[in-house]
Design an enzyme around this catalytic site. Sequence first.
Site, PDB file in Angstrom:
ATOM      1  N   THR A  76       0.856  -1.196   0.000  1.00 21.81           N
ATOM      2  CA  THR A  76       0.000   0.000   0.000  1.00 21.81           C
ATOM      3  C   THR A  76       0.890   1.242   0.000  1.00 21.81           C
ATOM      4  O   THR A  76       0.668   2.184  -0.789  1.00 21.81           O
ATOM      5  CB  THR A  76      -0.912  -0.013   1.251  1.00 21.81           C
ATOM      6  OG1 THR A  76      -1.784  -1.139   1.140  1.00 21.81           O
ATOM      7  CG2 THR A  76      -1.716   1.256   1.391  1.00 21.81           C
ATOM      8  N   ASN A 159      -6.277  -8.806  -7.929  1.00 28.35           N
ATOM      9  CA  ASN A 159      -6.375  -9.543  -6.665  1.00 28.35           C
ATOM     10  C   ASN A 159      -7.721 -10.232  -6.476  1.00 28.35           C
ATOM     11  O   ASN A 159      -7.824 -11.158  -5.692  1.00 28.35           O
ATOM     12  CB  ASN A 159      -6.086  -8.619  -5.478  1.00 28.35           C
ATOM     13  CG  ASN A 159      -6.828  -7.319  -5.570  1.00 28.35           C
ATOM     14  OD1 ASN A 159      -6.694  -6.581  -6.546  1.00 28.35           O
ATOM     15  ND2 ASN A 159      -7.633  -7.021  -4.574  1.00 28.35           N
ATOM     16  N   GLN A 197       0.200  -9.433  -6.673  1.00 31.81           N
ATOM     17  CA  GLN A 197      -0.320 -10.799  -6.858  1.00 31.81           C
ATOM     18  C   GLN A 197       0.439 -11.543  -7.964  1.00 31.81           C
ATOM     19  O   GLN A 197       0.311 -12.753  -8.090  1.00 31.81           O
ATOM     20  CB  GLN A 197      -1.816 -10.754  -7.212  1.00 31.81           C
ATOM     21  CG  GLN A 197      -2.692 -10.111  -6.149  1.00 31.81           C
ATOM     22  CD  GLN A 197      -2.911 -10.991  -4.923  1.00 31.81           C
ATOM     23  OE1 GLN A 197      -2.648 -12.197  -4.940  1.00 31.81           O
ATOM     24  NE2 GLN A 197      -3.384 -10.394  -3.831  1.00 31.81           N
ATOM     25  N   SER A 217       4.727  -7.024  -2.353  1.00 28.06           N
ATOM     26  CA  SER A 217       4.338  -7.158  -0.936  1.00 28.06           C
ATOM     27  C   SER A 217       4.900  -8.453  -0.361  1.00 28.06           C
ATOM     28  O   SER A 217       4.938  -9.478  -1.050  1.00 28.06           O
ATOM     29  CB  SER A 217       2.817  -7.179  -0.833  1.00 28.06           C
ATOM     30  OG  SER A 217       2.423  -7.357   0.504  1.00 28.06           O
ATOM     31  N   HIS A 219       3.688 -10.272   2.387  1.00 27.51           N
ATOM     32  CA  HIS A 219       2.801 -11.299   2.951  1.00 27.51           C
ATOM     33  C   HIS A 219       1.973 -12.047   1.922  1.00 27.51           C
ATOM     34  O   HIS A 219       1.220 -12.962   2.273  1.00 27.51           O
ATOM     35  CB  HIS A 219       1.915 -10.692   4.055  1.00 27.51           C
ATOM     36  CG  HIS A 219       0.833  -9.787   3.592  1.00 27.51           C
ATOM     37  ND1 HIS A 219      -0.479 -10.172   3.587  1.00 27.51           N
ATOM     38  CD2 HIS A 219       0.846  -8.516   3.136  1.00 27.51           C
ATOM     39  CE1 HIS A 219      -1.224  -9.164   3.157  1.00 27.51           C
ATOM     40  NE2 HIS A 219      -0.440  -8.148   2.872  1.00 27.51           N
ATOM     41  N   THR A 255      13.759   3.960  10.388  1.00 26.11           N
ATOM     42  CA  THR A 255      14.740   2.892  10.599  1.00 26.11           C
ATOM     43  C   THR A 255      14.286   1.633   9.872  1.00 26.11           C
ATOM     44  O   THR A 255      13.128   1.218   9.988  1.00 26.11           O
ATOM     45  CB  THR A 255      14.896   2.626  12.117  1.00 26.11           C
ATOM     46  OG1 THR A 255      15.311   3.843  12.719  1.00 26.11           O
ATOM     47  CG2 THR A 255      15.910   1.534  12.393  1.00 26.11           C
ATOM     48  N   CYS A 341     -13.781  -5.026   3.587  1.00 23.86           N
ATOM     49  CA  CYS A 341     -13.212  -3.760   4.063  1.00 23.86           C
ATOM     50  C   CYS A 341     -12.307  -4.080   5.244  1.00 23.86           C
ATOM     51  O   CYS A 341     -12.347  -5.180   5.775  1.00 23.86           O
ATOM     52  CB  CYS A 341     -14.313  -2.842   4.565  1.00 23.86           C
ATOM     53  SG  CYS A 341     -15.517  -2.469   3.331  1.00 23.86           S
TER      54      CYS A 341
END
Length: 395
Positions: A76, A159, A197, A217, A219, A255, A341
Amino acid sequence: MVNKNKRIYLDYAATTPVDKGVLGAMAPYFSDKFGNPSSIHSFGQEAIAAVDSAREKIAKLLDCKFEEIIFTGSATEANNLAIKGLIPNSCGRKSLGRTHIVSTNIEHESVLEPLKELKKLGHEITYLKVDKNGFIKISNLERAIKNNTILVSVIYANNEIGTIQPIKKIGRLLEKINKKRQENNLPRIYFHTDAVQALQFLECRPDWLKVDLMTFSGHKIYGPKGIGALYVRKGTPLRPIILGGGQEFGLRSGTENVPYIVGFAKAVELVFSAKGGSAIKNLRDKLWGYIIKNKGDVRLNGSFNNRLPNNLNIRFPGISNESLLIALDRGGLAVSAGSACSSGAMSTSHVLRAIGLTECQSKESIRITIGKNTTEKEIRIAAEIITKIIKTLKI
Ligand code: PLP
């Protein structure tokens, strides 16, 4: 409630479990090698060496330069950086006034929302429509380009419905257009793709695709949540959206999240060593086969071809997806509507609306996504659960 150990997870597009190899690679960087990469002492050196090595590994796999990989806190954030970081800068430099961006109506919210904000600031956005199968037309993209266009952002693989856009063809087209624009003293059009994706299954080398900005991404590829990356082609006039200590070549202060960066690189490595997804596709096709055999009245949303090998998005006419998801979950099967959502509430899918479904039809649709841990037995049981539950819900 089903025994926790017997639950089946078929929502791998939402998130994936962290691979054990990834977890192992991350572990030392929480409390043994915990230094701040900006510190001069040996603890800091150990940490920066880990970040450098992670960046180097990813750059090598993507066949790009070390300094072209920028770690972010999520995809994001990477999408926001690509869009909001490029626009004001290019706009100012070229004194274009109102700048124009071309995107699509099936982007992820992390692209759509920054675009909405830019619109409020006076920039012009063209959203390309997709056809009923979920694809944009390159000729429409070409027609949408104006003298003040400076960014094209097209999602690589969707996605929700898994459809794959012709990113390489768009890249080649923009390269040709940019050559002509240079002769005519018009601003270069930068090309961004959200490859979150796609990374697991598709060719993602930026030079091959001819993209300038590309989002990833952690995850979604068996890495940790809360880590992403943006590929930024050298020379792209990007400005940071987060200011501070100037980490990540000045493009993303804060950091560095050393264990997550290390884990992300390991996840990318594992994905590249296993690329293809033919076993997953086999399972996906089997599940689709079972579903249509046991329950004829179903529709696949989006094209069956040119679709991610792990994705099914299915409409069960006459059945509310909310009731279906809850019943399936109770029956031990976790899938999604593809449009939850952050509150967990169901909303109408803009992607399903974009391919022509009515609001009501989009609320009869669920997304099933298969992962590398899915077994043939799970697929068989999942099909049985779906068939059983559909019978109980059918009016
Ligand atoms: N882009 C796409 C296509 C996605 O599927 C997602 C996650 O669902 C994102 C962006 C956002 O990723 P993250 O959760 O890392 O912010």
